[in-house]
Design a protein around this motif. Structure first.
Motif, mmCIF file in Angstrom:
data_model
loop_
_atom_site.group_PDB
_atom_site.id
_atom_site.type_symbol
_atom_site.label_atom_id
_atom_site.label_comp_id
_atom_site.label_asym_id
_atom_site.label_seq_id
_atom_site.Cartn_x
_atom_site.Cartn_y
_atom_site.Cartn_z
ATOM 1 N N LEU A 72 0.839 -1.193 0.000
ATOM 2 C CA LEU A 72 0.000 0.000 0.000
ATOM 3 C C LEU A 72 0.876 1.247 0.000
ATOM 4 O O LEU A 72 1.979 1.239 0.547
ATOM 5 N N ASN A 73 0.380 2.310 -0.595
ATOM 6 C CA ASN A 73 1.110 3.576 -0.616
ATOM 7 C C ASN A 73 0.568 4.589 0.386
ATOM 8 O O ASN A 73 1.222 5.586 0.682
ATOM 9 N N CYS A 74 -0.639 4.337 0.879
ATOM 10 C CA CYS A 74 -1.212 5.277 1.852
ATOM 11 C C CYS A 74 -0.778 4.873 3.266
ATOM 12 O O CYS A 74 -0.079 3.879 3.460
ATOM 13 N N GLN A 75 -1.182 5.669 4.243
ATOM 14 C CA GLN A 75 -0.813 5.385 5.623
ATOM 15 C C GLN A 75 -1.830 4.427 6.251
ATOM 16 O O GLN A 75 -2.994 4.392 5.874
ATOM 17 N N VAL A 76 -1.327 3.652 7.218
ATOM 18 C CA VAL A 76 -2.142 2.592 7.793
ATOM 19 C C VAL A 76 -2.021 2.604 9.318
ATOM 20 O O VAL A 76 -0.915 2.715 9.860
ATOM 21 N N GLN A 77 -3.166 2.492 9.982
ATOM 22 C CA GLN A 77 -3.150 2.262 11.421
ATOM 23 C C GLN A 77 -3.692 0.857 11.671
ATOM 24 O O GLN A 77 -4.634 0.404 11.017
ATOM 25 N N VAL A 78 -3.041 0.146 12.605
ATOM 26 C CA VAL A 78 -3.350 -1.259 12.845
ATOM 27 C C VAL A 78 -3.587 -1.488 14.326
ATOM 28 O O VAL A 78 -2.855 -0.960 15.178
ATOM 29 N N GLY A 79 -4.607 -2.270 14.636
ATOM 30 C CA GLY A 79 -4.888 -2.615 16.017
ATOM 31 C C GLY A 79 -5.242 -4.082 16.146
ATOM 32 O O GLY A 79 -5.419 -4.794 15.155
ATOM 33 N N GLY A 80 -5.320 -4.500 17.408
ATOM 34 C CA GLY A 80 -5.698 -5.872 17.700
ATOM 35 C C GLY A 80 -4.818 -6.517 18.740
ATOM 36 O O GLY A 80 -3.787 -7.087 18.412
ATOM 37 N N GLY A 81 -5.203 -6.399 20.012
ATOM 38 C CA GLY A 81 -4.557 -7.171 21.072
ATOM 39 C C GLY A 81 -3.185 -6.709 21.502
ATOM 40 O O GLY A 81 -2.319 -7.539 21.798
#
Length: 244
Positions: A72-81
């Motif tokens: 991906l070229n856009c920004q990403v926020q990730v969550g989970g535990g």
């Protein structure tokens, strides 16, 4: 800002109803193709939730997350535990621009404040899930299964003193219901805590909901189920609420 979201279980795109794993709807779509479509339509941020990792860190889909983010070229926020600093490291090493931290922020706020000091406010987004009972914003933890007995307001002073700038708030009663977001909630939060970039989550079903949130004072809105069900497109949503 429109922030398209997908939740993942065993590599499959799903949606839960009010956080209940027993009420999961699976979508027969490829997660990368879906994310690339959102990106192509103009999304600047994407939101990924690893529901396997949320249930148990040993089951975290790290390889999948890293593969998705790398393409991906856009920004990403990730969550989970996220339960410890190693979990935070793992998600950052997957290429996440921002890590979403939920229950731990409520249960061990001093620890998460230390991470804000160490990693910077740009790298961390709190996920505050609330039940509103008689006007009180009561925080829930453990996948919404437990009431923490703590009001949202009681956490804010401590986090603000450590530079908190990103927080995602979900009105649990709206999540997955397609009944519209709690616009008045985000208006109140934006008014009381103007230094925080609030992200709304839960209940978005129509472009009218997007328009209502645009004027709420929130910095962005997480949109998941409505996009998966093709009630509207990312492009149409951004036309209602252009990215900053």
């Amino acid at each position: 800002m429109i922030i398209p979201a997908i939740d993942l279980i065993h590599g499959q795109v799903v949606r839960l109803y009010q956080g209940d794993y027993q009420q999961a709807t699976a979508f027969t779509i490829d997660p990368l193709s879906q994310l690339l479509s959102y990106q192509a339509q103009g999304a600047k941020w994407l939101h990924l939730v690893d529901l396997d990792g949320a249930k148990h860190p040993d089951n975290r889909q790290s390889a999948l997350l890293a593969s998705l983010v790398s393409q991906l070229n856009c920004q990403v926020q990730v969550g989970g535990g996220v339960r410890c600093e190693q979990d935070l490291h793992t998600l950052l090493e997957c290429g996440s621009d921002r890590v979403v931290i939920g229950s731990l922020a409520v249960q061990q706020p001093k620890l998460v404040c230390q991470w804000l000091d160490t990693y910077g406010s740009h790298a961390i987004c709190l996920a505050l899930d609330i039940n509103i009972i008689d006007g009180k914003k009561s925080l829930a933890v453990a996948g919404w299964q437990q009431d923490a007995g703590i009001a949202l307001e009681s956490l804010m002073a401590e986090f603000l003193s450590h530079g908190l700038s990103h927080a995602l708030v979900t009105d649990i009663s709206r999540d997955g219901t397609m009944t519209g977001p709690n616009v008045s909630l985000y208006q109140e939060l934006a008014e009381h805590y103007p230094s925080v970039h609030w992200q709304g989550s839960g209940g978005v079903a129509s472009l009218e909901d997007i328009e209502a949130m645009r004027n709420s004072g929130a910095a962005g809105i997480i949109v998941g189920k409505a996009l998966l069900e093709e009630r509207f497109s990312v492009k149409e949503a951004i036309a209602c609420w252009p990215n900053a």
